[in-house]
Design a protein around this motif. Structure first.
Motif, PDB file in Angstrom:
ATOM      1  N   ALA A   4     -66.907  47.517  -3.673  1.00  0.00           N
ATOM      2  CA  ALA A   4     -65.712  47.766  -4.488  1.00  0.00           C
ATOM      3  C   ALA A   4     -65.932  48.959  -5.407  1.00  0.00           C
ATOM      4  N   ALA A   5     -67.107  49.030  -6.027  1.00  0.00           N
ATOM      5  CA  ALA A   5     -67.429  50.161  -6.902  1.00  0.00           C
ATOM      6  C   ALA A   5     -67.460  51.461  -6.120  1.00  0.00           C
ATOM      7  N   PHE A   6     -68.043  51.414  -4.921  1.00  0.00           N
ATOM      8  CA  PHE A   6     -68.090  52.613  -4.076  1.00  0.00           C
ATOM      9  C   PHE A   6     -66.679  53.064  -3.703  1.00  0.00           C
ATOM     10  N   GLY A   7     -65.818  52.122  -3.336  1.00  0.00           N
ATOM     11  CA  GLY A   7     -64.452  52.468  -2.966  1.00  0.00           C
ATOM     12  C   GLY A   7     -63.678  53.085  -4.113  1.00  0.00           C
ATOM     13  N   LEU A   8     -63.840  52.532  -5.297  1.00  0.00           N
ATOM     14  CA  LEU A   8     -63.156  53.092  -6.472  1.00  0.00           C
ATOM     15  C   LEU A   8     -63.682  54.485  -6.792  1.00  0.00           C
ATOM     16  N   ALA A   9     -65.004  54.678  -6.655  1.00  0.00           N
ATOM     17  CA  ALA A   9     -65.590  55.996  -6.906  1.00  0.00           C
ATOM     18  C   ALA A   9     -65.123  57.009  -5.866  1.00  0.00           C
ATOM     19  N   PHE A  10     -65.015  56.579  -4.618  1.00  0.00           N
ATOM     20  CA  PHE A  10     -64.513  57.449  -3.550  1.00  0.00           C
ATOM     21  C   PHE A  10     -63.092  57.908  -3.894  1.00  0.00           C
ATOM     22  N   ALA A  11     -62.254  56.961  -4.343  1.00  0.00           N
ATOM     23  CA  ALA A  11     -60.891  57.305  -4.743  1.00  0.00           C
ATOM     24  C   ALA A  11     -60.894  58.258  -5.940  1.00  0.00           C
ATOM     25  N   PHE A  12     -61.775  57.996  -6.901  1.00  0.00           N
ATOM     26  CA  PHE A  12     -61.906  58.877  -8.073  1.00  0.00           C
ATOM     27  C   PHE A  12     -62.210  60.301  -7.625  1.00  0.00           C
ATOM     28  N   GLY A  13     -63.227  60.464  -6.758  1.00  0.00           N
ATOM     29  CA  GLY A  13     -63.616  61.791  -6.298  1.00  0.00           C
ATOM     30  C   GLY A  13     -62.517  62.484  -5.519  1.00  0.00           C
ATOM     31  N   ALA A  14     -61.827  61.720  -4.662  1.00  0.00           N
ATOM     32  CA  ALA A  14     -60.752  62.306  -3.858  1.00  0.00           C
ATOM     33  C   ALA A  14     -59.602  62.776  -4.744  1.00  0.00           C
ATOM     34  N   ILE A  15     -59.194  61.944  -5.689  1.00  0.00           N
ATOM     35  CA  ILE A  15     -58.090  62.300  -6.580  1.00  0.00           C
ATOM     36  C   ILE A  15     -58.457  63.483  -7.464  1.00  0.00           C
ATOM     37  N   ALA A  16     -59.675  63.458  -8.000  1.00  0.00           N
ATOM     38  CA  ALA A  16     -60.110  64.553  -8.873  1.00  0.00           C
ATOM     39  C   ALA A  16     -60.183  65.878  -8.117  1.00  0.00           C
ATOM     40  N   GLN A  17     -60.641  65.851  -6.863  1.00  0.00           N
ATOM     41  CA  GLN A  17     -60.689  67.063  -6.049  1.00  0.00           C
ATOM     42  C   GLN A  17     -59.270  67.559  -5.744  1.00  0.00           C
ATOM     43  N   ARG A  18     -58.382  66.648  -5.441  1.00  0.00           N
ATOM     44  CA  ARG A  18     -57.010  67.018  -5.084  1.00  0.00           C
ATOM     45  C   ARG A  18     -56.239  67.586  -6.272  1.00  0.00           C
ATOM     46  N   THR A  19     -56.454  67.045  -7.475  1.00  0.00           N
ATOM     47  CA  THR A  19     -55.652  67.431  -8.642  1.00  0.00           C
ATOM     48  C   THR A  19     -56.384  68.380  -9.593  1.00  0.00           C
ATOM     49  N   HIS A  20     -57.644  68.739  -9.271  1.00  0.00           N
ATOM     50  CA  HIS A  20     -58.470  69.588 -10.146  1.00  0.00           C
ATOM     51  C   HIS A  20     -58.666  68.943 -11.522  1.00  0.00           C
ATOM     52  N   PHE A  21     -58.865  67.628 -11.517  1.00  0.00           N
ATOM     53  CA  PHE A  21     -59.104  66.891 -12.757  1.00  0.00           C
ATOM     54  C   PHE A  21     -60.424  67.344 -13.359  1.00  0.00           C
ATOM     55  N   VAL A 198     -52.932  58.885 -13.665  1.00  0.00           N
ATOM     56  CA  VAL A 198     -52.808  57.469 -13.318  1.00  0.00           C
ATOM     57  C   VAL A 198     -53.916  57.059 -12.353  1.00  0.00           C
ATOM     58  N   GLY A 199     -54.223  57.919 -11.372  1.00  0.00           N
ATOM     59  CA  GLY A 199     -55.257  57.578 -10.397  1.00  0.00           C
ATOM     60  C   GLY A 199     -56.622  57.391 -11.029  1.00  0.00           C
ATOM     61  N   VAL A 200     -57.043  58.348 -11.848  1.00  0.00           N
ATOM     62  CA  VAL A 200     -58.345  58.240 -12.512  1.00  0.00           C
ATOM     63  C   VAL A 200     -58.349  57.073 -13.504  1.00  0.00           C
ATOM     64  N   GLY A 201     -57.270  56.925 -14.275  1.00  0.00           N
ATOM     65  CA  GLY A 201     -57.197  55.834 -15.244  1.00  0.00           C
ATOM     66  C   GLY A 201     -57.276  54.468 -14.593  1.00  0.00           C
ATOM     67  N   GLY A 271     -70.210  57.752  -4.205  1.00  0.00           N
ATOM     68  CA  GLY A 271     -68.802  57.642  -3.849  1.00  0.00           C
ATOM     69  C   GLY A 271     -67.983  58.828  -4.299  1.00  0.00           C
ATOM     70  N   VAL A 272     -68.217  59.332  -5.507  1.00  0.00           N
ATOM     71  CA  VAL A 272     -67.464  60.487  -6.016  1.00  0.00           C
ATOM     72  C   VAL A 272     -67.730  61.719  -5.159  1.00  0.00           C
ATOM     73  N   VAL A 273     -69.006  61.955  -4.819  1.00  0.00           N
ATOM     74  CA  VAL A 273     -69.350  63.119  -3.992  1.00  0.00           C
ATOM     75  C   VAL A 273     -68.665  63.033  -2.631  1.00  0.00           C
ATOM     76  N   LEU A 274     -68.725  61.865  -1.997  1.00  0.00           N
ATOM     77  CA  LEU A 274     -68.142  61.720  -0.668  1.00  0.00           C
ATOM     78  C   LEU A 274     -66.621  61.768  -0.700  1.00  0.00           C
ATOM     79  N   GLY A 275     -66.015  61.198  -1.729  1.00  0.00           N
ATOM     80  CA  GLY A 275     -64.560  61.269  -1.861  1.00  0.00           C
ATOM     81  C   GLY A 275     -64.079  62.687  -2.035  1.00  0.00           C
TER      82      GLY A 275
END
Length: 359
Positions: A4-21, A198-201, A271-275
């Motif tokens: 679950a932690a890995f999945g959330l981190a993957f989503a974090f990394g993907a969203i941050a890369q997409r939105t330049h967070f 919203v995604g990161v939060g 997870g963040v790196v892979l996302g």
């Protein structure tokens, strides 16, 4: 729990890369262009994480005093000095700890060097030479509070009432005020701001629930004490990206040691790196990038050192203290965030002054 932690981190990394967070980018946009778009994204992430955590406290399933940020000892000098060092480092390194992982996923080899230096410096500040210096200097300045340093606990002790009611009132009220500020300007209503914020939060808020509920054991059969599973701090954790980088290197170096176990912090780093890499590859923005010259290398080495030492001393980074910690309404997180922003803003202003002088 780890998946679950890995999945959330993957989503974090993907969203941050997409939105330049990026926190450093948000401050830089304000200093250089007067653009508050990314700052509104970051503030929205704070508000969403705050709503999630305060809702957990109000419902009785989360407790700020059982986090790294809510203890009764307020390390005011450590958080300020550590935050200041981290803020300087994130500007020199073109991004904070989370941005280092995101850029690494996008093929930036400079971030790989920063990653390694952050990990080494952070581990030294957790257990090595700089840890001794930290404990003997800034950590001595501590204010002993009668209860946890989160505002709901302090107000309950001073004014009465219940922690649950204060958390709902303060957390909900402050979060709504932050959302109103985000919506106040047209740039705060853009899709990218809301996806990133919203995604990161939500990712941070969900991590609190994963470690604070799924990982909570009321009585560990080995110790007969309350425990939080798979966390390095032995308390409930959300996202933070300085000490977990050190623990990731430690796990890799001593993998054959049976005592070294995976934790939510370690899998979050991966997870963040892979996302980030997944989005970079899908959008065809992945590209290898190296150092321009020796000066560029020197700045990034200094950045990793400052962020590693500063992030551990301040008990977190722009995500660890600026979003995860602030969501608990901790006084220490407010001080750490003030130090980070002051260090970042001052270094950016110095860079602008230097460029203007050279011109």
């Amino acid at each position: 729990m780890l998946w679950a932690a890995f999945g959330l981190a993957f989503a974090f990394g993907a969203i941050a890369q997409r939105t330049h967070f990026c926190t450093m980018g948000a401050v830089a946009d304000i200093v250089s262009m007067g653009d508050w778009t990314r700052m509104r994204m970051w503030v929205l992430a704070m508000a969403v994480a705050m709503l999630c955590f305060s809702g957990g406290v109000a419902s009785g399933v989360l407790d700020a005093t059982k986090t790294l940020y809510g203890g009764p000892g307020l390390l005011w000098l450590s958080t300020l000095v550590g935050g200041l060092l981290f803020g300087i480092g994130m500007v020199l390194g073109s991004g904070c700890g989370s941005k280092t992982l995101i850029r690494l996923g996008g093929g930036n080899l400079k971030s790989l060097v920063v990653f390694l230096v952050i990990g080494l410096a952070a581990f030294a500040t957790l257990r090595g030479l700089t840890a001794v210096w930290r404990v003997q200097t800034v950590d001595r300045a501590v204010v002993a509070l009668p209860t946890g340093q989160d505002l709901p606990s302090l107000l309950t002790a001073g004014a009465g009432g219940s922690v649950q009611v204060w958390a709902a009132a303060l957390g909900g009220g402050l979060a709504l005020a932050l959302v109103a500020w985000v919506l106040r300007r047209p740039e705060g209503r853009s899709g990218a701001v809301w996806l990133g914020g919203v995604g990161v939060g939500l990712a941070v808020g969900a991590m609190w629930w994963v470690s604070g509920t799924w990982g909570h054991v009321a009585e560990d059969p080995s110790t007969l004490q309350e425990a939080f599973l798979a966390t390095n701090s032995q308390r409930m954790e959300a996202f933070s990206f300085v000490a977990p980088i050190a623990y990731t290197l430690d796990w890799l170096l001593f993998y054959s040691d049976a005592a070294k176990r995976l934790t939510v912090g370690i899998v979050s780093v991966v997870g963040v790196v892979l996302g980030s890499a997944a989005v970079a590859l899908a959008s065809r923005s992945f590209r290898w990038e190296g150092f321009a010259n020796a000066g560029d290398l020197g700045r990034h080495l200094a950045a990793g050192l400052l962020m590693g030492v500063g992030g551990v001393t301040a008990l977190g980074c722009t995500v660890g203290q600026g979003i995860s910690g602030l969501s608990t309404l901790s006084l220490g997180s407010v001080l750490a965030l003030a130090g980070i922003l002051a260090g970042g803003w001052g270094t950016l202003r110095w860079q602008v002054w230097r460029l203007e002088r050279e011109a």
